[in-house]
Design a protein around this motif. Structure first.
Motif, PDB file in Angstrom:
ATOM      1  N   GLY A  13      -5.597 -10.904  -2.251  1.00 35.35           N
ATOM      2  CA  GLY A  13      -4.631  -9.964  -2.793  1.00 35.35           C
ATOM      3  C   GLY A  13      -4.397 -10.200  -4.271  1.00 35.35           C
ATOM      4  O   GLY A  13      -4.544 -11.317  -4.781  1.00 35.35           O
ATOM      5  N   GLY A  14      -4.042  -9.132  -4.977  1.00 37.38           N
ATOM      6  CA  GLY A  14      -3.734  -9.249  -6.396  1.00 37.38           C
ATOM      7  C   GLY A  14      -2.716  -8.208  -6.804  1.00 37.38           C
ATOM      8  O   GLY A  14      -2.690  -7.103  -6.265  1.00 37.38           O
ATOM      9  N   ALA A  15      -1.856  -8.561  -7.768  1.00 37.13           N
ATOM     10  CA  ALA A  15      -0.842  -7.622  -8.250  1.00 37.13           C
ATOM     11  C   ALA A  15      -0.462  -7.966  -9.674  1.00 37.13           C
ATOM     12  O   ALA A  15      -0.457  -9.140 -10.072  1.00 37.13           O
ATOM     13  N   LEU A  16      -0.157  -6.926 -10.452  1.00 36.84           N
ATOM     14  CA  LEU A  16       0.453  -7.063 -11.772  1.00 36.84           C
ATOM     15  C   LEU A  16       1.910  -6.631 -11.649  1.00 36.84           C
ATOM     16  O   LEU A  16       2.203  -5.550 -11.138  1.00 36.84           O
ATOM     17  N   ILE A  17       2.832  -7.469 -12.129  1.00 36.63           N
ATOM     18  CA  ILE A  17       4.247  -7.254 -11.857  1.00 36.63           C
ATOM     19  C   ILE A  17       5.068  -7.477 -13.121  1.00 36.63           C
ATOM     20  O   ILE A  17       4.837  -8.434 -13.875  1.00 36.63           O
ATOM     21  N   ASN A  18       6.026  -6.583 -13.346  1.00 35.96           N
ATOM     22  CA  ASN A  18       7.084  -6.859 -14.317  1.00 35.96           C
ATOM     23  C   ASN A  18       8.424  -6.573 -13.644  1.00 35.96           C
ATOM     24  O   ASN A  18       8.480  -6.383 -12.429  1.00 35.96           O
ATOM     25  N   LYS A  23       8.278  -2.741 -12.004  1.00 37.52           N
ATOM     26  CA  LYS A  23       7.282  -2.201 -11.090  1.00 37.52           C
ATOM     27  C   LYS A  23       6.210  -3.227 -10.749  1.00 37.52           C
ATOM     28  O   LYS A  23       6.078  -4.263 -11.400  1.00 37.52           O
ATOM     29  N   SER A  24       5.438  -2.890  -9.714  1.00 36.41           N
ATOM     30  CA  SER A  24       4.325  -3.718  -9.263  1.00 36.41           C
ATOM     31  C   SER A  24       3.111  -2.832  -9.047  1.00 36.41           C
ATOM     32  O   SER A  24       3.226  -1.722  -8.512  1.00 36.41           O
ATOM     33  N   ARG A  25       1.951  -3.311  -9.467  1.00 40.70           N
ATOM     34  CA  ARG A  25       0.716  -2.552  -9.285  1.00 40.70           C
ATOM     35  C   ARG A  25      -0.318  -3.425  -8.598  1.00 40.70           C
ATOM     36  O   ARG A  25      -0.634  -4.522  -9.060  1.00 40.70           O
ATOM     37  N   GLY A  26      -0.841  -2.949  -7.461  1.00 39.79           N
ATOM     38  CA  GLY A  26      -1.862  -3.693  -6.740  1.00 39.79           C
ATOM     39  C   GLY A  26      -3.213  -3.628  -7.431  1.00 39.79           C
ATOM     40  O   GLY A  26      -3.533  -2.659  -8.132  1.00 39.79           O
ATOM     41  N   LEU A  27      -4.035  -4.660  -7.236  1.00 44.36           N
ATOM     42  CA  LEU A  27      -5.365  -4.754  -7.820  1.00 44.36           C
ATOM     43  C   LEU A  27      -6.403  -4.530  -6.718  1.00 44.36           C
ATOM     44  O   LEU A  27      -6.297  -5.114  -5.634  1.00 44.36           O
ATOM     45  N   LEU A  78       0.665 -11.982 -13.272  1.00 40.09           N
ATOM     46  CA  LEU A  78      -0.492 -11.789 -12.410  1.00 40.09           C
ATOM     47  C   LEU A  78      -0.306 -12.684 -11.197  1.00 40.09           C
ATOM     48  O   LEU A  78      -0.111 -13.896 -11.332  1.00 40.09           O
ATOM     49  N   ILE A  79      -0.331 -12.081 -10.010  1.00 42.23           N
ATOM     50  CA  ILE A  79      -0.223 -12.856  -8.773  1.00 42.23           C
ATOM     51  C   ILE A  79      -1.476 -12.614  -7.942  1.00 42.23           C
ATOM     52  O   ILE A  79      -1.844 -11.468  -7.671  1.00 42.23           O
ATOM     53  N   MET A  80      -2.162 -13.694  -7.572  1.00 47.43           N
ATOM     54  CA  MET A  80      -3.340 -13.638  -6.707  1.00 47.43           C
ATOM     55  C   MET A  80      -3.065 -14.534  -5.504  1.00 47.43           C
ATOM     56  O   MET A  80      -2.501 -15.620  -5.651  1.00 47.43           O
ATOM     57  N   TYR A  81      -3.493 -14.073  -4.318  1.00 46.31           N
ATOM     58  CA  TYR A  81      -3.170 -14.849  -3.120  1.00 46.31           C
ATOM     59  C   TYR A  81      -4.186 -14.594  -2.016  1.00 46.31           C
ATOM     60  O   TYR A  81      -4.770 -13.524  -1.905  1.00 46.31           O
ATOM     61  N   SER A  82      -4.385 -15.619  -1.196  1.00 46.39           N
ATOM     62  CA  SER A  82      -5.273 -15.495  -0.043  1.00 46.39           C
ATOM     63  C   SER A  82      -4.514 -14.854   1.113  1.00 46.39           C
ATOM     64  O   SER A  82      -3.290 -14.680   1.069  1.00 46.39           O
ATOM     65  N   ASP A  83      -5.242 -14.500   2.194  1.00 50.60           N
ATOM     66  CA  ASP A  83      -4.579 -13.797   3.290  1.00 50.60           C
ATOM     67  C   ASP A  83      -3.784 -14.733   4.199  1.00 50.60           C
ATOM     68  O   ASP A  83      -3.245 -14.295   5.209  1.00 50.60           O
ATOM     69  N   GLY A  84      -3.660 -15.994   3.814  1.00 46.96           N
ATOM     70  CA  GLY A  84      -2.692 -16.860   4.476  1.00 46.96           C
ATOM     71  C   GLY A  84      -1.265 -16.482   4.121  1.00 46.96           C
ATOM     72  O   GLY A  84      -0.323 -16.956   4.751  1.00 46.96           O
ATOM     73  N   LEU A  85      -1.108 -15.623   3.113  1.00 46.63           N
ATOM     74  CA  LEU A  85       0.194 -15.103   2.717  1.00 46.63           C
ATOM     75  C   LEU A  85       0.314 -13.660   3.158  1.00 46.63           C
ATOM     76  O   LEU A  85      -0.618 -12.866   2.987  1.00 46.63           O
ATOM     77  N   GLN A  86       1.458 -13.297   3.736  1.00 47.70           N
ATOM     78  CA  GLN A  86       1.701 -11.901   4.069  1.00 47.70           C
ATOM     79  C   GLN A  86       1.668 -11.065   2.797  1.00 47.70           C
ATOM     80  O   GLN A  86       2.008 -11.539   1.718  1.00 47.70           O
ATOM     81  N   SER A  87       1.279  -9.819   2.951  1.00 46.36           N
ATOM     82  CA  SER A  87       1.184  -8.945   1.776  1.00 46.36           C
ATOM     83  C   SER A  87       2.441  -8.118   1.533  1.00 46.36           C
ATOM     84  O   SER A  87       2.593  -7.526   0.463  1.00 46.36           O
ATOM     85  N   ARG A  88       3.356  -8.077   2.496  1.00 44.42           N
ATOM     86  CA  ARG A  88       4.548  -7.230   2.358  1.00 44.42           C
ATOM     87  C   ARG A  88       5.712  -8.006   1.757  1.00 44.42           C
ATOM     88  O   ARG A  88       6.689  -8.337   2.425  1.00 44.42           O
TER      89      ARG A  88
END
Length: 336
Positions: free
Chosen positions: A243-248, A251-255, A282-292
């Motif tokens: 997972g990836g997201a740009l956040i301020n 707002k948040s935008r998925g990558l 910038l937040i990047m994460y593996s699927d061991g983390l929930q996405s919601r």
């Protein structure tokens, strides 16, 4: 600077004896990193204070420990994580304030002994960060945080991360080897080794090279982010479910990633460009983390140190059935 990933040591603090254990583990790491006696003493003091506060104010919690890079050497990062009633940091930082019947010098002492200190606290719990470096070492100019944990504290972790930055560019990698344990770790390390040799090349090209290096292993999901402060643009390429997201603050935008398995099968890697205006995370994460998850559910959190954010997301959204990695990077001008 080229930073090889490492897992977070999580020390459970549920009774007084575990305070001493946490102090000894942190001191051993300080000795391993060649801290002088005085600097190692600061590590012992801060560890004891953080662990004691977990017992006094939350009843129990976890102390996260890892080595963290500085400009000319390594430091130690300690993060106290709990699900207690929370507190007002602006009140508790002042010496003399106490909610536990003590002299109330704890947080003030932590600030004085630490080169980097930050807090987030609300009614869901608290996360307290302290980074300590030897006196001759300054913190790294890049603000980032990583929380990485193997399933059931396995010595091998199938998640692998790597981070590199120079004067104006930041490049970040997260790999999730299929499954967990030694074989998954072997797959991830094969990809990371290739990435580390040329971290600033085109992200899609980097994924192709990792695909070749991971051939013959289990393979895995992988994503690369390349940010250049001089052009204000993030370039992202991913294959699989990283997972990836740009956040301020607003707002948040998925990558976007593509399906496939690096080292096994994917049609091709495609990179996408995302504008970066002002300070963003910038937040990047593996699927061991929930996405919601949504940082806006935690007022003020977006402004906290990235290590605080990574630890809190792990606390509240870890699935608990796989290795997990959360990487948070503040995309802004890198200091000297």
């Amino acid at each position: 600077m080229n930073i090889s990933g490492s897992t977070t040591t999580a020390l459970l603090v549920e009774d007084e004896s575990q305070v001493g254990h946490a102090r000894r583990v942190a001191q051993a790491l300080a000795q391993q990193l060649d801290f002088a006696d005085g600097d190692a003493g600061r590590v012992a003091l801060v560890t004891t204070e953080l662990a004691t506060n977990l017992l006094k104010h939350a009843g129990h919690g976890v102390l996260h420990l890892r080595a963290t890079p500085g400009q000319t050497g390594l430091g130690i990062e300690l993060i106290a994580v709990d699900r207690g009633p929370g507190f007002d940091p602006s009140e508790c930082i002042a010496d003399g304030y106490s909610t536990g019947g003590t002299q109330g010098t704890g947080l003030g002492a932590l600030i004085r002994q630490s080169q980097v200190f930050d807090i987030h606290s609300d009614n869901r719990g608290s996360v307290v960060l302290a980074q300590l470096y030897p006196r001759h070492v300054s913190p790294a100019p890049l603000l980032f945080g990583v929380s990485q944990h193997s399933l059931n504290d396995d010595p091998s972790c199938g998640d692998v991360w790597h981070l590199a930055f120079d004067g104006s560019r930041i490049s970040a990698l997260v790999i999730d080897g299929i499954g967990h344990g030694e074989d998954a770790e072997r797959a991830g390390l094969a990809g990371a080794a290739v990435f580390a040799t040329a971290p600033f090349i085109e992200p899609a090209t980097s994924l192709v090279e990792m695909h070749q290096a991971m051939n013959g292993t289990r393979g895995g999901a992988a994503a690369v982010s390349l940010y250049d402060t001089s052009v204000g643009k993030l370039r992202f390429a991913g294959v699989g479910n990283i997972g990836g997201a740009l956040i301020n603050a607003e707002k948040s935008r998925g990558l976007a990633s593509h399906p496939g398995i690096v080292g096994s099968q994917f049609r091709k890697a495609v990179a996408f460009d995302y504008p970066v205006d002002g300070r963003q995370l910038l937040i990047m994460y593996s699927d061991g983390l929930q996405s919601r998850w949504d940082l806006r559910d935690y007022p003020g959190l977006v402004h906290r140190h990235p290590a605080i954010i990574a630890a809190l997301l792990h606390r509240d959204f870890c699935r608990g059935r796989d290795d997990v990695t959360v990487m948070v990077i503040a995309l802004e001008e890198i200091g000297d």
